[in-house]
Design a protein around this motif. Sequence first.
Motif, PDB file in Angstrom:
ATOM      1  N   LYS A 155     -20.720 119.945  35.878  1.00  9.15           N
ATOM      2  CA  LYS A 155     -19.742 118.935  36.846  1.00  9.15           C
ATOM      3  C   LYS A 155     -19.965 117.413  36.340  1.00  9.15           C
ATOM      4  O   LYS A 155     -19.648 116.707  36.615  1.00  9.15           O
ATOM      5  CB  LYS A 155     -20.004 119.208  38.137  1.00  9.15           C
ATOM      6  N   TYR A 156     -21.297 117.677  35.825  1.00  5.93           N
ATOM      7  CA  TYR A 156     -22.160 116.265  34.940  1.00  5.93           C
ATOM      8  C   TYR A 156     -21.913 116.471  33.692  1.00  5.93           C
ATOM      9  O   TYR A 156     -22.105 115.166  32.993  1.00  5.93           O
ATOM     10  CB  TYR A 156     -23.422 116.618  35.483  1.00  5.93           C
ATOM     11  N   CYS A 157     -21.284 117.562  33.362  1.00  2.97           N
ATOM     12  CA  CYS A 157     -21.091 116.893  31.490  1.00  2.97           C
ATOM     13  C   CYS A 157     -19.659 117.705  30.909  1.00  2.97           C
ATOM     14  O   CYS A 157     -19.591 119.104  31.982  1.00  2.97           O
ATOM     15  CB  CYS A 157     -22.666 117.047  30.831  1.00  2.97           C
ATOM     16  N   THR A 158     -19.487 118.132  29.194  1.00  2.00           N
ATOM     17  CA  THR A 158     -18.532 118.835  29.191  1.00  2.00           C
ATOM     18  C   THR A 158     -18.723 119.906  28.046  1.00  2.00           C
ATOM     19  O   THR A 158     -19.467 119.675  27.806  1.00  2.00           O
ATOM     20  CB  THR A 158     -17.250 117.832  28.824  1.00  2.00           C
ATOM     21  N   LEU A 159     -19.146 121.397  28.530  1.00  2.00           N
ATOM     22  CA  LEU A 159     -19.011 121.430  28.134  1.00  2.00           C
ATOM     23  C   LEU A 159     -19.128 122.754  26.967  1.00  2.00           C
ATOM     24  O   LEU A 159     -19.265 122.545  26.052  1.00  2.00           O
ATOM     25  CB  LEU A 159     -20.387 123.685  29.118  1.00  2.00           C
ATOM     26  N   ASN A 160     -17.660 121.938  26.990  1.00  2.00           N
ATOM     27  CA  ASN A 160     -16.368 123.140  26.190  1.00  2.00           C
ATOM     28  C   ASN A 160     -16.775 124.516  25.591  1.00  2.00           C
ATOM     29  O   ASN A 160     -17.253 124.961  24.064  1.00  2.00           O
ATOM     30  CB  ASN A 160     -16.734 121.973  24.635  1.00  2.00           C
ATOM     31  N   CYS A 161     -17.232 124.809  26.569  1.00  2.00           N
ATOM     32  CA  CYS A 161     -17.999 126.127  25.936  1.00  2.00           C
ATOM     33  C   CYS A 161     -16.404 127.776  27.152  1.00  2.00           C
ATOM     34  O   CYS A 161     -16.753 127.987  27.513  1.00  2.00           O
ATOM     35  CB  CYS A 161     -18.884 126.858  26.597  1.00  2.00           C
ATOM     36  N   ARG A 162     -15.863 128.253  25.886  1.00  2.00           N
ATOM     37  CA  ARG A 162     -14.574 128.873  26.108  1.00  2.00           C
ATOM     38  C   ARG A 162     -15.325 130.128  26.988  1.00  2.00           C
ATOM     39  O   ARG A 162     -14.664 130.977  28.097  1.00  2.00           O
ATOM     40  CB  ARG A 162     -13.897 130.016  25.477  1.00  2.00           C
ATOM     41  N   LEU A 163     -16.395 130.810  26.732  1.00  2.00           N
ATOM     42  CA  LEU A 163     -17.308 131.920  27.119  1.00  2.00           C
ATOM     43  C   LEU A 163     -17.309 131.519  29.386  1.00  2.00           C
ATOM     44  O   LEU A 163     -17.713 132.624  30.332  1.00  2.00           O
ATOM     45  CB  LEU A 163     -18.404 132.350  26.924  1.00  2.00           C
ATOM     46  N   PHE A 164     -18.016 130.587  29.179  1.00  2.00           N
ATOM     47  CA  PHE A 164     -18.294 130.105  30.265  1.00  2.00           C
ATOM     48  C   PHE A 164     -16.507 130.100  30.914  1.00  2.00           C
ATOM     49  O   PHE A 164     -16.523 130.337  32.254  1.00  2.00           O
ATOM     50  CB  PHE A 164     -19.215 129.074  30.649  1.00  2.00           C
ATOM     51  N   GLU A 165     -15.695 129.253  30.979  1.00  2.00           N
ATOM     52  CA  GLU A 165     -14.420 129.036  31.252  1.00  2.00           C
ATOM     53  C   GLU A 165     -13.874 130.430  31.421  1.00  2.00           C
ATOM     54  O   GLU A 165     -13.796 130.921  32.959  1.00  2.00           O
ATOM     55  CB  GLU A 165     -14.153 128.520  30.154  1.00  2.00           C
TER      56      GLU A 165
END
Length: 245
Positions: A155-165
Motif C-alpha cells: 500500500k506504500y509502494c509499487t512492488l511490480n511483482c506478478r508472483l505477489f499479485e
Amino acid sequence: MKYALVNNKTEATEGARGICPSCGSKMIAKCGEKKAHHWAHLKSNSCDNWWENETAWHRNWKSHFPVEWQEVVHTSGNGEKHIADVKTDYGWVLEFQHSYIKPKERRARDTFYSKLIWIIDGLSRPTDIIQFNKALKKHAIKISQQPHILILYPKYCTLNCRLFEEWGTSNSLVYFDFHKVGSKTESDLWLLLPTNTYPESIYLMKTSRDRFIKYVIDGRIDRWYKRYILRMNHPESLLDWLKSL
C-alpha cells in the motif's frame, strides 16, 4: 502422467499399456528421447482439466516423496475427482505449479483441497525472479533473523511483482521455488504466509528445501499448520509465534 495402473502403480516403459487410476480409461506409454517418459490417454488428452504437462522440475519435486503419495486421486463429497501431484498420509496435498494459473482455477483448488500446499516454479517466467529480488531489495524490511522473516507494504509502494499479485490472496500455503533443476546447490524456499492482510502487507519466511521436505514426510507440517491457523487473523501475534518455532 508419471504413473498408470499395470496390475499396480507403474511408471511408463516403452510399449507398455495401462489404465488411468482416475477415469479407468486405457493409457499408452510415451517414451521418446526429448520428453520425460510418461503415460497418455489413448483416446483423449486428459481426464483432469487441472492437469498440466510435466517438466523436469515437476518430476524432481515428486521424487522426494514416497511413490504411494504421488499422483493420488482425490474425490470430494459430491464426486468431483482430481489427481493430486502429491497427497500425504496426513491429508496434505502438494501441487507443483509451473505454468500460469487463472485466479478462478486457483481459488477452486484452494477450496477443493482443504489442506493444500502450493509449490510455485519461480523460474518458469524469466522476469519473475528479477521482479521478486527487486521487490525484496528495495522494499522488504527484515523483522526476524531466525527464522528469516520479511515484511513488505504494497500500500506504500509499487512492488511490480506478478508472483505477489497472483498468489497474495491464496488461503493455502504458497512456497516460491527459484531452484534450477540440476543445480549442485540446493536453494531455499520462500513461504508466502497466508494472512488476511494482503494487499496491506505481505509476510515472507525463508526456509530450507530439506527442512520443508522433512516436515512434510514426517507429519510435522500438520502440527505446524494447526498452531499457525489460530493466528491467521491476528498478524500482530505472528512474529512472536514464529520466533517460538
